[in-house]
Design a protein around this motif. Structure first.
Motif, mmCIF file in Angstrom:
data_model
loop_
_atom_site.group_PDB
_atom_site.id
_atom_site.type_symbol
_atom_site.label_atom_id
_atom_site.label_comp_id
_atom_site.label_asym_id
_atom_site.label_seq_id
_atom_site.Cartn_x
_atom_site.Cartn_y
_atom_site.Cartn_z
ATOM 1 N N ALA A 28 55.561 30.797 15.095
ATOM 2 C CA ALA A 28 56.999 30.679 14.846
ATOM 3 C C ALA A 28 57.391 31.598 13.699
ATOM 4 O O ALA A 28 56.537 32.163 13.010
ATOM 5 N N ALA A 29 58.674 31.742 13.497
ATOM 6 C CA ALA A 29 59.194 32.661 12.474
ATOM 7 C C ALA A 29 58.741 32.277 11.077
ATOM 8 O O ALA A 29 58.635 33.142 10.196
ATOM 9 N N LYS A 30 58.471 30.987 10.856
ATOM 10 C CA LYS A 30 58.105 30.527 9.518
ATOM 11 C C LYS A 30 56.636 30.151 9.389
ATOM 12 O O LYS A 30 56.229 29.525 8.411
ATOM 13 N N THR A 31 55.806 30.539 10.362
ATOM 14 C CA THR A 31 54.377 30.222 10.301
ATOM 15 C C THR A 31 53.740 30.914 9.100
ATOM 16 O O THR A 31 53.890 32.111 8.915
ATOM 17 N N LYS A 32 53.028 30.120 8.290
ATOM 18 C CA LYS A 32 52.355 30.654 7.106
ATOM 19 C C LYS A 32 50.846 30.650 7.315
ATOM 20 O O LYS A 32 50.358 30.325 8.399
ATOM 21 N N VAL A 120 51.950 39.594 19.435
ATOM 22 C CA VAL A 120 52.797 38.488 19.893
ATOM 23 C C VAL A 120 53.924 38.238 18.886
ATOM 24 O O VAL A 120 55.091 38.070 19.255
ATOM 25 N N ILE A 121 53.580 38.223 17.602
ATOM 26 C CA ILE A 121 54.576 37.979 16.551
ATOM 27 C C ILE A 121 55.625 39.088 16.524
ATOM 28 O O ILE A 121 56.830 38.827 16.451
ATOM 29 N N SER A 122 55.179 40.340 16.603
ATOM 30 C CA SER A 122 56.118 41.469 16.514
ATOM 31 C C SER A 122 57.031 41.517 17.732
ATOM 32 O O SER A 122 58.186 41.962 17.634
ATOM 33 N N SER A 123 56.549 41.044 18.883
ATOM 34 C CA SER A 123 57.411 41.020 20.080
ATOM 35 C C SER A 123 58.564 40.043 19.904
ATOM 36 O O SER A 123 59.585 40.148 20.576
ATOM 37 N N ASN A 124 58.396 39.081 18.984
ATOM 38 C CA ASN A 124 59.468 38.143 18.653
ATOM 39 C C ASN A 124 60.329 38.631 17.488
ATOM 40 O O ASN A 124 61.317 37.976 17.137
#
Length: 355
Positions: A28-32, A120-124
């Protein structure tokens, strides 16, 4: 991400599609960092990490010392064990021969999974978790936590020596390199062989100059706080030039990574993003020998106003050598730009008529 793109990522990194699906559904956008390690540990690639009899007690002991505590751990489950082995790696905790063998098995599979995770993260379009995943790649390679001193990557550097170096103002590997030979030897207090080991590692540590400009705005200072005037939604190209500090005839050394079980070659990411909105605008992965020229294509944010973008140059293997650069945009609406262009044309016409 759609199934077709997920399949491409899985195929490119030789990962299972179920893992890419897991990443897509869990990130998710806030995954740390804690969430990244948990998600990574759950990858289907670790389904076959062996669980042996009488292993529960040593795993519990290791888990008790983990900086990132496990929630409701099941010590008979391979993904719990994977998480423990990863965190033990970052803390450089001693392991039994069986657990060390398992840890090596996990580590070898991890770096391609992290690269897939970045995709995967950058595709979002999420900036913060992408950067955190890149730092996790450094942690895997060097067996350090993200908050550990950079000097911990060097051979023969004990906690006591690192503390002594910090008291002398030596925080980074570049600080150590810049010391006079006499001052360095006095600080390190090592044998000639140990000094040779440190010198070899320092010489392998990447020193890279980064230059960049925006196509069509070559003469403008991208770090000017007033910002470059540009239209909302405009398609742009950021040109980046990279040059490694290498002597004539010198080749790029393999990564110094004594805690990583395989030989490692440096990899890099160039990332353009806007920290305030956690937006990733463009990304490229590259291998760098001596020089490289890279183009980052991106679309100007649609919101009118000042946008403080950042260009990140991120290593996948060492801590302390990442670089960040400002890129300030003053975004106008298309109507404002059109009016400005019409005014400029009218002024030019008037000058022609006067002359």
């Amino acid at each position: 991400i759609n199934a077709e793109y997920g399949g491409m990522i899985a195929s490119y990194y030789y990962t299972t599609y179920t893992t890419i699906e897991l990443f897509s559904n869990s990130l998710a956008a806030k995954t740390k960092l804690k969430g990244l390690i948990e998600i990574l540990s759950t990858a289907s690639e670790f389904d076959d990490v062996p669980i042996r009899q009488r292993e529960t007690t040593p795993l519990k002991k290791l888990a008790a010392h983990l900086p990132l505590k496990l929630e409701n751990p099941n010590y008979h489950e391979p993904h719990t064990k994977t998480n423990i082995l990863l965190q033990s790696h970052f803390s450089r905790r001693p392991l039994t021969s069986d657990l060390l063998s398992d840890q090596r098995y996990v580590l070898v599979k991890t770096l391609p999974l992290l690269q897939a995770m970045v995709d995967v993260i950058s595709s979002n379009g999420w900036l913060s978790p992408a950067l955190a995943t890149m730092e996790l790649s450094q942690m895997i390679t060097q067996a350090v936590w993200d908050h550990d001193p950079v000097l911990k990557q060097l051979p023969h550097f004990s906690e006591k020596l690192i503390e002594r170096a910090q008291q002398k103002g030596v925080e980074s590997i570049f600080d150590l390199i810049e010391l006079d030979n006499r001052d360095r030897e006095e600080l390190l207090q090592m044998t000639p062989k140990q000094l040779q080991d440190v010198a070899k590692c320092c010489n392998a540590y990447p020193s890279i100059e980064v230059k960049y400009h925006l196509h069509g705005h070559e003469d403008q200072d991208l770090q000017d706080q007033n910002g470059i005037q540009i239209a909302a939604g405009e398609n742009c190209v950021l040109a980046v030039e990279l040059e490694r500090d290498l002597d004539e005839g010198e080749n790029v050394a393999k990564v110094h990574a004594p805690f990583y079980p395989k030989e490692k070659v440096e990899g890099w990411w160039l990332v353009l993003g806007e920290p305030k909105t956690n937006s990733l605008l463009s990304i490229k992965r590259l291998a760098l020998q001596r020089t490289a020229r890279v183009k980052l294509e991106f679309q100007v944010p649609p919101q009118v106003g000042t946008h403080a973008l950042q260009l990140y140059f991120m290593c996948d293997a060492y801590t302390g050598c990442d670089q960040e650069f400002d890129l300030i945009l003053k975004v106008n609406s298309n109507e404002d730009n059109q009016q400005s262009s019409e005014t400029t044309n009218e002024n030019a016409q008037e000058q022609m008529e006067v002359s």
